[in-house]
Design a protein around this motif. Structure first.
Motif, short mmCIF file in Angstrom:
data_model
loop_
_atom_site.label_atom_id
_atom_site.label_comp_id
_atom_site.label_asym_id
_atom_site.label_seq_id
_atom_site.Cartn_x
_atom_site.Cartn_y
_atom_site.Cartn_z
N GLY A 82 -1.99 8.84 16.51
CA GLY A 82 -1.98 10.03 17.42
C GLY A 82 -1.24 11.23 16.83
O GLY A 82 -1.53 12.23 17.05
N ARG A 83 -0.23 11.04 16.01
CA ARG A 83 0.34 12.25 15.33
C ARG A 83 -0.18 12.25 14.03
O ARG A 83 -0.43 13.64 13.40
CB ARG A 83 1.88 11.97 15.28
N VAL A 84 0.12 11.16 13.23
CA VAL A 84 -0.32 11.15 11.65
C VAL A 84 -1.26 10.08 11.56
O VAL A 84 -1.40 9.11 12.02
CB VAL A 84 0.99 10.62 10.99
N THR A 85 -2.07 10.50 10.50
CA THR A 85 -3.36 9.60 10.17
C THR A 85 -3.19 9.18 8.48
O THR A 85 -3.36 9.99 7.86
CB THR A 85 -4.62 10.21 10.49
N ILE A 86 -3.38 8.27 8.27
CA ILE A 86 -2.99 7.47 7.03
C ILE A 86 -4.46 6.91 6.50
O ILE A 86 -4.94 6.12 7.12
CB ILE A 86 -1.93 6.66 6.94
N ALA A 87 -4.93 7.18 5.17
CA ALA A 87 -5.92 6.35 4.60
C ALA A 87 -5.45 5.51 3.64
O ALA A 87 -4.48 5.94 2.96
CB ALA A 87 -6.98 7.43 4.16
N LEU A 88 -5.78 4.14 3.62
CA LEU A 88 -5.23 3.30 2.71
C LEU A 88 -6.65 3.39 1.65
O LEU A 88 -7.70 3.18 1.81
CB LEU A 88 -5.42 1.97 3.25
N ASP A 89 -6.08 3.95 0.46
CA ASP A 89 -6.96 4.22 -0.75
C ASP A 89 -7.27 2.84 -1.27
O ASP A 89 -8.39 2.61 -1.63
CB ASP A 89 -6.27 5.17 -1.62
N LYS A 90 -6.11 2.09 -1.90
CA LYS A 90 -6.68 0.88 -2.53
C LYS A 90 -5.19 0.02 -2.51
O LYS A 90 -4.07 0.48 -2.40
CB LYS A 90 -7.06 0.93 -4.02
N VAL A 91 -5.53 -1.32 -2.97
CA VAL A 91 -4.44 -2.23 -3.19
C VAL A 91 -4.67 -3.02 -4.27
O VAL A 91 -5.81 -3.54 -4.58
CB VAL A 91 -4.17 -3.38 -1.89
N GLN A 92 -3.54 -2.73 -5.40
CA GLN A 92 -3.64 -3.55 -6.48
C GLN A 92 -2.58 -4.61 -6.69
O GLN A 92 -1.51 -4.18 -6.31
CB GLN A 92 -3.46 -2.52 -7.71
N ARG A 93 -2.95 -5.68 -7.50
CA ARG A 93 -1.99 -6.63 -7.54
C ARG A 93 -2.08 -7.17 -9.12
O ARG A 93 -3.36 -7.32 -9.58
CB ARG A 93 -2.06 -7.81 -6.65
N GLY A 94 -0.88 -7.40 -9.70
CA GLY A 94 -1.00 -7.76 -11.10
C GLY A 94 0.56 -8.18 -11.46
O GLY A 94 1.54 -7.84 -10.87
N ASP A 95 0.79 -8.61 -12.66
CA ASP A 95 1.94 -8.97 -13.11
C ASP A 95 2.57 -7.54 -13.91
O ASP A 95 3.70 -7.73 -14.53
CB ASP A 95 2.05 -10.08 -14.12
N VAL A 96 1.75 -6.46 -14.11
CA VAL A 96 2.11 -5.19 -14.87
C VAL A 96 1.92 -4.13 -13.71
O VAL A 96 0.77 -4.34 -13.13
CB VAL A 96 1.54 -5.09 -16.26
N LEU A 97 2.42 -2.93 -13.78
CA LEU A 97 2.12 -1.91 -13.25
C LEU A 97 0.93 -1.13 -13.66
O LEU A 97 0.72 -1.00 -14.93
CB LEU A 97 3.42 -1.12 -13.08
N PRO A 98 0.09 -0.59 -12.94
CA PRO A 98 -1.05 -0.01 -13.24
C PRO A 98 -0.52 1.16 -13.93
O PRO A 98 0.48 1.83 -13.80
CB PRO A 98 -1.59 0.49 -12.04
N PRO A 99 -1.42 1.90 -14.99
CA PRO A 99 -1.15 2.86 -15.67
C PRO A 99 -0.67 4.11 -15.11
O PRO A 99 0.37 4.98 -15.56
CB PRO A 99 -2.25 3.16 -16.76
N ASP A 100 -1.65 4.68 -13.99
CA ASP A 100 -1.27 5.92 -13.07
C ASP A 100 0.09 5.74 -12.62
O ASP A 100 1.00 6.64 -12.67
CB ASP A 100 -2.15 6.03 -12.15
N ILE A 101 0.68 4.55 -12.24
CA ILE A 101 1.98 4.55 -11.70
C ILE A 101 3.08 4.38 -12.80
O ILE A 101 4.04 5.14 -12.52
CB ILE A 101 2.13 3.24 -10.75
#
Length: 229
Positions: A82-101
């Motif tokens: 009601g105050r803040v709206t959050i969009a869940l863009d994506k969830v990634q899982r793996g043993d290494v961090l994604p390049p953008d992170i």
């Protein structure tokens, strides 16, 4: 002679009694009792129908205008309190961090190397966008005081973020870049968690801080529960 006088006296007394009886007012008659009003017996079926109608017409709890408006305008993968709206863009899982992170974490640190996940764990990376902020100032997207956001798995286990980042803040005073700031609409964030490989993440309990005005003496706590599954 005496007998005649006695008979005459008796006759006079008798006549006097008869006259007295005839002149006496009639004895009051007892009034007939009014018939008792009969009680209307309502059949059990009608009583049940009346009770059912009362239950059906009982007022329901109404949502607040802010909650109704938020629920009516939510888009895909959006959650709101009601105050803040959050969009869940994506969830990634793996043993290494994604390049953008990796790129975000290494900005300004050319020699940065991300540590591996904890033993027996994977990285679970959650990407978010702030879709709307209604009538408040979000002064911290990922915590309230010492309390931070947590990831929950399907078994109820809780995990604190190993690292996170928020992009999209505005300072109250641009000449004082270590002072008060707010997270604005369109801001993005990611959170990284170490989660055992056998566990399935199910929900992000996003704890944040907000103020209604800059003049508020202290921030208030907000929480949005974002379903991942």
């Amino acid at each position: 002679m005496q007998n005649s006088i006695a008979r005459l006296t008796l006759s006079c007394l008798t006549l006097l009694l008869l006259l007295t009886a005839s002149c006496a007012p009639p004895a009051p008659q007892e009034e007939e009792a009014a018939p008792a009003e009969e009680e209307e017996v309502v059949p059990a079926e009608e009583e049940e129908e009346v009770a059912t109608e009362e239950e059906e017409t009982a007022p329901e709890e109404e949502e607040t205008p802010a909650e109704e408006e938020a629920a009516a305008t939510l888009g895909p993968n959006e959650t709101s309190d009601g105050r803040v709206t959050i969009a869940l863009d994506k969830v990634q899982r793996g043993d290494v961090l994604p390049p953008d992170i990796m790129e975000s974490l290494s900005t300004g640190r050319p020699s940065y190397e991300a540590p591996p996940p904890d033993a027996g764990c994977d990285f679970v990376c959650i990407y978010l966008t702030i879709s709307r902020i209604e009538g408040v100032l979000m002064v911290d997207l990922l915590g309230y005081g010492e309390e931070g956001s947590v990831l929950l798995d399907a078994q109820g286990g809780e995990y604190e973020p190993a690292t996170f980042s928020v992009q999209g803040i505005e300072f109250k005073d641009l000449t004082h870049l270590t002072g008060d700031y707010e997270v604005v609409e369109g801001a993005t964030a990611f959170l990284v968690f170490d989660v055992p490989v056998q566990e399935e993440p199910s929900e992000l309990a996003l704890v944040y801080s907000f103020q209604e005005t800059w003049e508020d003496e202290s921030a208030k706590r907000g929480q949005i529960d974002i379903v991942l599954m």
